[in-house]
Design a protein around this motif. Structure first.
Motif, PDB file in Angstrom:
ATOM      1  N   PRO A 124      12.415  -8.717 -13.963  1.00 34.89           N
ATOM      2  CA  PRO A 124      11.320  -8.754 -12.991  1.00 34.89           C
ATOM      3  C   PRO A 124      11.324  -7.552 -12.059  1.00 34.89           C
ATOM      4  N   LEU A 125      10.138  -7.183 -11.616  1.00 30.80           N
ATOM      5  CA  LEU A 125       9.956  -6.035 -10.742  1.00 30.80           C
ATOM      6  C   LEU A 125      10.309  -6.384  -9.301  1.00 30.80           C
ATOM      7  N   THR A 126      10.913  -5.435  -8.609  1.00 29.47           N
ATOM      8  CA  THR A 126      11.262  -5.605  -7.204  1.00 29.47           C
ATOM      9  C   THR A 126      10.228  -4.912  -6.323  1.00 29.47           C
ATOM     10  N   MET A 127      10.357  -5.106  -5.008  1.00 27.96           N
ATOM     11  CA  MET A 127       9.458  -4.445  -4.079  1.00 27.96           C
ATOM     12  C   MET A 127       9.610  -2.921  -4.168  1.00 27.96           C
ATOM     13  N   LEU A 128      10.828  -2.443  -4.371  1.00 29.41           N
ATOM     14  CA  LEU A 128      11.037  -0.996  -4.532  1.00 29.41           C
ATOM     15  C   LEU A 128      10.331  -0.476  -5.774  1.00 29.41           C
ATOM     16  N   ASP A 129      10.346  -1.255  -6.848  1.00 31.63           N
ATOM     17  CA  ASP A 129       9.630  -0.868  -8.063  1.00 31.63           C
ATOM     18  C   ASP A 129       8.131  -0.741  -7.786  1.00 31.63           C
ATOM     19  N   LEU A 130       7.583  -1.731  -7.069  1.00 32.90           N
ATOM     20  CA  LEU A 130       6.146  -1.730  -6.785  1.00 32.90           C
ATOM     21  C   LEU A 130       5.757  -0.538  -5.931  1.00 32.90           C
ATOM     22  N   GLU A 131       6.592  -0.201  -4.975  1.00 32.23           N
ATOM     23  CA  GLU A 131       6.286   0.918  -4.081  1.00 32.23           C
ATOM     24  C   GLU A 131       6.438   2.264  -4.790  1.00 32.23           C
ATOM     25  N   GLY A 132       7.359   2.328  -5.778  1.00 33.24           N
ATOM     26  CA  GLY A 132       7.588   3.597  -6.464  1.00 33.24           C
ATOM     27  C   GLY A 132       6.602   3.881  -7.568  1.00 33.24           C
ATOM     28  N   GLY A 133       6.215   2.857  -8.323  1.00 34.91           N
ATOM     29  CA  GLY A 133       5.212   3.035  -9.369  1.00 34.91           C
ATOM     30  C   GLY A 133       5.785   3.417 -10.720  1.00 34.91           C
ATOM     31  N   THR A 134       6.689   4.405 -10.760  1.00 31.83           N
ATOM     32  CA  THR A 134       7.219   4.878 -12.035  1.00 31.83           C
ATOM     33  C   THR A 134       7.945   3.772 -12.785  1.00 31.83           C
ATOM     34  N   ALA A 135       8.736   2.971 -12.078  1.00 27.87           N
ATOM     35  CA  ALA A 135       9.475   1.881 -12.714  1.00 27.87           C
ATOM     36  C   ALA A 135       8.526   0.865 -13.342  1.00 27.87           C
ATOM     37  N   VAL A 136       7.383   0.632 -12.718  1.00 25.48           N
ATOM     38  CA  VAL A 136       6.398  -0.297 -13.268  1.00 25.48           C
ATOM     39  C   VAL A 136       5.864   0.244 -14.585  1.00 25.48           C
ATOM     40  N   THR A 137       5.497   1.516 -14.602  1.00 23.99           N
ATOM     41  CA  THR A 137       4.959   2.134 -15.809  1.00 23.99           C
ATOM     42  C   THR A 137       5.979   2.102 -16.940  1.00 23.99           C
ATOM     43  N   GLU A 138       7.230   2.405 -16.614  1.00 25.85           N
ATOM     44  CA  GLU A 138       8.281   2.390 -17.635  1.00 25.85           C
ATOM     45  C   GLU A 138       8.515   0.984 -18.171  1.00 25.85           C
ATOM     46  N   ALA A 139       8.475  -0.018 -17.289  1.00 26.54           N
ATOM     47  CA  ALA A 139       8.679  -1.398 -17.723  1.00 26.54           C
ATOM     48  C   ALA A 139       7.565  -1.854 -18.657  1.00 26.54           C
ATOM     49  N   LEU A 140       6.340  -1.466 -18.369  1.00 29.72           N
ATOM     50  CA  LEU A 140       5.213  -1.851 -19.216  1.00 29.72           C
ATOM     51  C   LEU A 140       5.254  -1.119 -20.547  1.00 29.72           C
ATOM     52  N   ALA A 141       5.674   0.134 -20.543  1.00 31.25           N
ATOM     53  CA  ALA A 141       5.789   0.885 -21.792  1.00 31.25           C
ATOM     54  C   ALA A 141       6.830   0.259 -22.705  1.00 31.25           C
ATOM     55  N   ALA A 142       7.878  -0.319 -22.134  1.00 33.08           N
ATOM     56  CA  ALA A 142       8.952  -0.924 -22.922  1.00 33.08           C
ATOM     57  C   ALA A 142       8.686  -2.389 -23.265  1.00 33.08           C
ATOM     58  N   PRO A 259       0.870  -5.954   0.978  1.00 35.64           N
ATOM     59  CA  PRO A 259      -0.573  -5.659   1.019  1.00 35.64           C
ATOM     60  C   PRO A 259      -0.901  -4.179   0.824  1.00 35.64           C
ATOM     61  N   GLN A 260      -0.009  -3.281   1.263  1.00 37.78           N
ATOM     62  CA  GLN A 260      -0.274  -1.850   1.145  1.00 37.78           C
ATOM     63  C   GLN A 260       0.091  -1.294  -0.231  1.00 37.78           C
ATOM     64  N   ALA A 261       0.906  -2.019  -0.996  1.00 32.89           N
ATOM     65  CA  ALA A 261       1.341  -1.534  -2.303  1.00 32.89           C
ATOM     66  C   ALA A 261       0.155  -1.508  -3.274  1.00 32.89           C
ATOM     67  N   GLU A 262       0.245  -0.612  -4.258  1.00 38.42           N
ATOM     68  CA  GLU A 262      -0.817  -0.532  -5.252  1.00 38.42           C
ATOM     69  C   GLU A 262      -0.508  -1.518  -6.377  1.00 38.42           C
ATOM     70  N   ILE A 263      -1.102  -2.718  -6.273  1.00 34.64           N
ATOM     71  CA  ILE A 263      -0.948  -3.762  -7.283  1.00 34.64           C
ATOM     72  C   ILE A 263      -2.363  -4.087  -7.770  1.00 34.64           C
ATOM     73  N   PRO A 264      -2.854  -3.331  -8.733  1.00 34.85           N
ATOM     74  CA  PRO A 264      -4.285  -3.393  -9.037  1.00 34.85           C
ATOM     75  C   PRO A 264      -4.772  -4.673  -9.685  1.00 34.85           C
ATOM     76  N   SER A 265      -3.871  -5.561 -10.090  1.00 31.36           N
ATOM     77  CA  SER A 265      -4.332  -6.850 -10.599  1.00 31.36           C
ATOM     78  C   SER A 265      -4.656  -7.828  -9.485  1.00 31.36           C
ATOM     79  N   CYS A 266      -4.045  -7.647  -8.316  1.00 25.95           N
ATOM     80  CA  CYS A 266      -4.217  -8.669  -7.278  1.00 25.95           C
ATOM     81  C   CYS A 266      -4.042  -8.141  -5.859  1.00 25.95           C
ATOM     82  N   GLY A 267      -3.965  -6.830  -5.657  1.00 27.93           N
ATOM     83  CA  GLY A 267      -3.655  -6.286  -4.340  1.00 27.93           C
ATOM     84  C   GLY A 267      -4.812  -5.656  -3.600  1.00 27.93           C
ATOM     85  N   GLY A 268      -6.028  -6.089  -3.877  1.00 35.05           N
ATOM     86  CA  GLY A 268      -7.185  -5.517  -3.201  1.00 35.05           C
ATOM     87  C   GLY A 268      -7.485  -6.184  -1.880  1.00 35.05           C
TER      88      GLY A 268
END
Length: 390
Positions: A124-142, A259-268
């Protein structure tokens, strides 16, 4: 009687009446509702409380939850309309790393239509992952699809926005947050955001979860029996794709920085006026701007998947990033050509091409039905449809 502010053309009087009745019958705390037709605002109403000591104002905004997916889908379809994205092209052609795990043939339309099977993230993704972005992209690619891509569909609760957002970044060089702000919200003057800007934090309404009694009413809906079982089952795809894909301490809605993190599925974040104006611009011209040509709007609402949803465990219908009428997630009777999106905060917004209409409802009392569709919005949707047809 509740004090309702704003404007409403006489022909849409039933919308004002339904909105006021929600307050008078104790269903509502604070909310706004807006309708555009043929490029003009015909309803823009608000009332109630945004917080314990704050009245709801014209510029009050709320978190949009999954209604944010409608913003992401709009961004994607604008790029399709411009010829920069193709719905049938495999995502791996835009994002080569995505081909790992048997995902090389998944086209963009399968992600927009919740058919790709890429619904969980492990670990599972952590708050640091959400704020960084790169870890999210890598997790989805894998990630490995939860079912054979294209053979079934299931709601991509968290992953849809990140997947589509990365494709948008690969094509434009901009995050979906920046692309939406520059190409859609800016030109139309929308108070809509993917990720809450610091400048708008003071105008944010306080979300209030449903009471135990309201939750019991929601769980009494027989169409949601499968979903209610899945919510309580840690092994279910619903649980694994939501709570099991994030590692956030305490209440996720209260997580610092979320709320400030870029979570485009639910963070608008935004208001009803902005949402209604955006949806109207998908099917008509608003102040000289039309976001999609009619043929592109038709493609946005073309059925991509319909039937039993493997994640939500109920009937759902999806176009290209938008929900379609049918099943318990879509509230009320309206035009069969409508397309839009709900959210757990109670938000619901849609476009109706038959009547060149954009509708949006934004409350701060969260829904008891996971993704909207409760009586408050159903009454508003049906009143809007009757008024538009009158």
């Amino acid at each position: 009687m509740s004090e309702i502010h704003g404007v409403c053309e006489p022909r849409f009087g039933p919308v004002r009446e339904a909105f006021a009745r929600n307050f008078d019958e104790g269903r509502e705390l604070g909310a706004s509702v807006a309708v555009y037709q043929r490029g003009r605002a015909v309803v823009d109403l608000w009332g109630g409380r945004a917080g314990r000591d704050a009245a709801w104002r014209q510029d009050t905004i709320t978190l949009l939850a999954s209604a944010t997916k409608g913003l992401v889908a709009t961004a994607a379809m604008v790029l399709v309309d411009r010829g920069l994205l193709d719905l049938g092209t495999p995502i791996a052609e835009y994002w080569p790393e995505f081909a790992a795990g048997g995902k090389g043939d998944i086209p963009l339309r399968w992600v927009l239509g919740h058919r790709s099977g890429v619904v969980t993230v492990d670990p599972p993704l952590t708050m640091l992952d959400l704020e960084g972005g790169t870890a999210v992209t890598e997790a989805l690619a894998a990630a490995v699809p939860a079912w054979e891509p294209g053979r079934a569909h299931g709601y991509h609760c968290l992953t849809m926005g990140w997947l589509v957002g990365e494709v948008i970044r690969r094509v434009t060089g901009l995050s979906v947050q920046r692309f939406f702000a520059q190409e859609i919200a800016g030109p139309l003057g929308l108070d809509l955001h993917i990720g809450l800007p610091d400048t708008r934090e003071r105008s944010l309404a306080c979300l209030v979860p449903p009471t135990g009694e309201q939750l019991l009413q929601g769980r009494a809906n027989p169409e949601l029996a499968g979903l209610n079982r899945a919510i309580c089952d840690p092994a279910s795809l619903f649980h694994r794709s939501t709570f099991g894909s994030l590692s956030l301490a305490g209440d996720p809605l209260a997580a610092a920085g979320l709320p400030q993190a870029e979570i485009p599925s639910c963070g608008g974040a935004g208001n009803a006026s902005g949402l209604a104006r955006m949806y109207a611009a998908l099917v008509s011209e608003v102040d000289g701007i039309r976001l999609l040509r009619p043929e592109s709007a038709d493609r946005a609402r073309t059925v991509e998947a319909s039937g039993l949803d493997l994640v939500l465990r109920c009937h759902t219908s999806y176009g290209r990033g938008f929900m379609l009428p049918g099943g318990p997630m879509w509230p009320g009777d309206c035009s069969p050509t409508a397309f839009g999106h709900p959210g757990v905060t109670g938000v619901f917004a849609y476009a109706d091409p038959d009547h060149e209409l954009g509708f949006a409802y934004v409350p701060n009392r969260m829904t008891e039905l996971i993704e909207g569709g409760d009586d408050r919005v159903r009454h508003l949707v049906e009143a809007t449809h009757r008024s538009a047809c009158g």
